[in-house]
Design an enzyme around this catalytic site. Structure first.
Site, PDB file in Angstrom:
ATOM      1  N   CYS A  11       0.837  -1.199   0.000  1.00  0.00           N
ATOM      2  CA  CYS A  11       0.000   0.000   0.000  1.00  0.00           C
ATOM      3  C   CYS A  11       0.879   1.260   0.000  1.00  0.00           C
ATOM      4  O   CYS A  11       1.464   1.605  -1.012  1.00  0.00           O
ATOM      5  CB  CYS A  11      -0.989  -0.028   1.158  1.00  0.00           C
TER       6      CYS A  11
ATOM      7  N   HIS B 159      -3.648  -4.732   0.639  1.00  0.00           N
ATOM      8  CA  HIS B 159      -3.109  -5.183   1.921  1.00  0.00           C
ATOM      9  C   HIS B 159      -3.180  -6.703   2.003  1.00  0.00           C
ATOM     10  O   HIS B 159      -4.084  -7.263   2.635  1.00  0.00           O
ATOM     11  CB  HIS B 159      -3.881  -4.551   3.086  1.00  0.00           C
TER      12      HIS B 159
ATOM     13  N   GLU C  48      -1.444  -8.747   3.716  1.00  0.00           N
ATOM     14  CA  GLU C  48      -1.227  -9.307   5.050  1.00  0.00           C
ATOM     15  C   GLU C  48      -2.532  -9.530   5.796  1.00  0.00           C
ATOM     16  O   GLU C  48      -2.666 -10.496   6.566  1.00  0.00           O
ATOM     17  CB  GLU C  48      -0.274  -8.408   5.860  1.00  0.00           C
TER      18      GLU C  48
END
Length: 592
Positions: free
Chosen positions: A132, A237, A239
């Site tokens: 990001c 994102h 993760e």
């Protein structure tokens, strides 16, 4: 990341810790540094980053938000890969723009931290993944541009890029672009991915040497990758989704963790073996009293060698071919001596970090002391003039090899460039070859005409080198060696040091890259075997490729070779053992 709460028993907890047996070094997972976010003066990080790295087999290392370059440098030296995490807006001041009304001005302290951290990692060639905001930081740092706000700065109709639903869920798709970039390696023929989205800033123009790897349906860039280095960025994102067991996003972290593992292997290998760059022209660019202890002047210096974990480099006194009257020859000899003495003075300026090496044993001893080794050479036998005694003079200074010619014939021989004069070696040149054999000075056949090349092989008692030459079968340049020449050098137990000069690596020099250099290495290995190839960068003599532009980037060759399946022993031979075998043999048989 296990969130299981143990029964609060102190004795049992300590017993579990004490009974743990750590893995041996070669099985330890790579350390992946993760940049922190900054809120209310606190360094903080979402646990999802930590969980994703753990699930991918890495060891997460949270890096605090500080701008102390020395402290960050120590941290970066200790990790094997870097993830630049997400967060708030980047200040538009870094791209020379004024802030758009109603938008955040950003956190200049965190901006500075991220940019310092990124630069340190790039200098050391670490694998880097930007997420990001991190994706945008990478693009900005490498010369790309950003949209401060896609909604007010983009005239195209846009999809929603800032979802309200939980981060573990996707909200739009991205198209994976064609090519050989990292997303293709991870996802194969998959055309698109479902991703989450939390941004209003984004990549606008992709940075030079980077490729667009994924695009949203409205044309907004969603992923970038360096064309040759292990630097990647994604706008979403992953993760958050990976921590919730999304397999497609976990694959991204597994890929990056493997990149970090290979890089750690390369670092550890460079600690064990001797690495030698056989040809640099750094003395040519000395601006007066030069200091190779500083990052100044060129592509080869001690900081670069330390960052790239390179042990030794040959610095040559290059003399362009000029007039051959007595006065011109005298000046050429004097100039070469002055350049060589300037190199030797570096030992006085940087005694704690380097030494002048004259033998393979000197290089090994300096490495044990934690110092870099500089060796001496002369490029162009024009410096010898017509005086055979000058060879003894250069030997006494410490010269390990002499390139017989450069571009154009001299009094020793014909060159690969220009008009032939001697049909190979001159009568004086034959005496030069014999005297170099006697003195234990390696004969370098880079730049030599084919007629000279074969004359020398017939006459020399000992193996020869091509200190910076590449493969003519892959790049048809008269400076490169034919397959027959490569075979001839190998048959005499010599070595060909692949040159990183763009025009000798790819006939379209602007596209010449590290990948091309690996092709040249592979070609020689497939043709004659691993024992007859090495690296001679030609840095500071206009040698440089996309993905390998200076001494600190030479470790990228090791990374590529490991990925290609070369063994550590094979890489050891290529990085110095082959060249030093020739040097040791030539010096051992000399009659000084």
């Amino acid at each position: 990341m296990s969130k299981k709460v143990r029964h609060p028993n102190l004795e049992n907890l300590f017993q579990e810790v004490d009974s743990f047996i750590p893995q041996t070094n070669n099985l330890q997972p790579p350390k992946v540094g993760i940049s922190s976010n900054r809120k209310d003066g606190l360094s903080c990080l979402a646990e999802t980053y930590i969980e994703s790295v753990l699930k991918a087999g890495g060891v997460p290392v949270m890096i605090p938000v500080i701008t102390d370059i020395n402290a960050l440098s120590v941290i970066v030296d200790s990790i094997d890969g870097l993830i630049l995490s997400g967060g708030g807006d980047l200040s538009p001041l870094y791209v020379g723009e004024e802030p758009i009304p109603l938008l955040d001005e950003g956190d200049l302290f965190r901006d500075e931290y991220d940019l310092i951290l990124l630069r340190l990692a790039v200098n050391r060639q670490l694998p880097i993944l930007g997420i990001c905001r991190g994706h945008q930081v990478i693009n900005l740092a490498f010369g790309g541009t950003l949209f401060q706000d896609i909604y007010s700065q983009n005239s195209q109709p846009l999809i929603k890029h800032s979802q309200k639903i939980d981060r573990i869920y996707p909200s739009h798709s991205v198209r994976i672009e064609d090519g050989t970039h990292f997303l293709r390696k991870i996802y194969g023929d998959t055309k698109s991915l479902l991703v989450n989205s939390f941004h209003h800033q984004s990549v606008n123009i992709v940075a030079p040497e980077f490729l667009a790897a994924a695009t949203a349906p409205d044309g907004i860039n969603e992923a970038i990758t360096h064309s040759e280095k292990q630097i990647y960025g994604v706008q979403w994102h992953p993760e958050a989704m990976a921590s919730a067991d999304d397999e497609s996003m976990l694959k991204l972290f597994c890929f990056f963790t493997e990149e970090a593992r290979v890089f750690r292997q390369a670092k550890e290998l460079h600690e064990k073996i001797i690495t030698v760059d056989s040809h640099t022209d750094t003395p040519m660019i000395f601006p007066g009293h030069f200091d190779i202890g500083k990052k100044e002047g060129g592509k080869v210096n001690l900081p670069f060698m330390e960052e790239g974990r390179i042990d030794a480099t040959f610095m040559v006194a290059y003399i362009p071919q000029g007039a051959r009257d007595d006065e011109s020859l005298r000046r050429a000899t004097a100039y070469a001596i002055e350049r060589l003495q300037e190199v030797k003075q570096q030992e006085e300026l940087n005694a704690s970090r380097m030494g002048i090496a004259y033998t393979a044993a000197d290089i090994a001893n300096l490495k044990k002391l934690g110092k870099k080794a500089i060796l001496l050479g002369v490029e162009n036998g024009y410096a010898v003039g017509k005086e055979i005694e000058n060879l003894q003079l250069f030997k006494d200074i410490g010269v390990s090899y002499i390139t017989l010619c450069h571009n154009g014939a001299n009094d020793i021989c014909d060159s690969a460039r220009g008009e032939a004069e001697w049909n190979g070696l001159s009568p004086f040149g034959k005496d030069v070859v014999k005297e170099m054999n006697r003195l234990g000075i390696m004969i370098d056949l880079s730049h030599a005409a084919e007629s000279t090349f074969y004359n020398v092989l017939e006459l020399s008692e000992f193996p020869v080198i091509a200190s910076h030459s590449s493969v003519r079968a892959l790049c048809d340049h008269p400076r490169n060696l034919t397959d027959d020449q490569i075979k001839a050098i190998a048959a005499r137990d010599g070595v060909v040091q692949v040159c990183l000069y763009a025009g000798f690596i790819n006939e379209d020099a602007e596209k010449a890259s590290l990948s091309d250099a690996i092709r040249h290495i592979d070609h020689i290995v497939n043709l004659v075997g691993i024992d007859y190839v090495g690296i001679g960068s030609d840095f500071d003599g206009d040698g440089e490729l996309i993905g390998c532009r200076s001494s600190n980037e030479l470790i990228n060759i090791t990374v590529r070779l490991l990925k290609a399946g070369y063994s550590e022993k094979e890489i050891q031979k290529l990085w110095g053992e082959n060249l030093l075998r020739v040097m040791t043999r030539v010096q051992a048989c000399s009659n000084k």
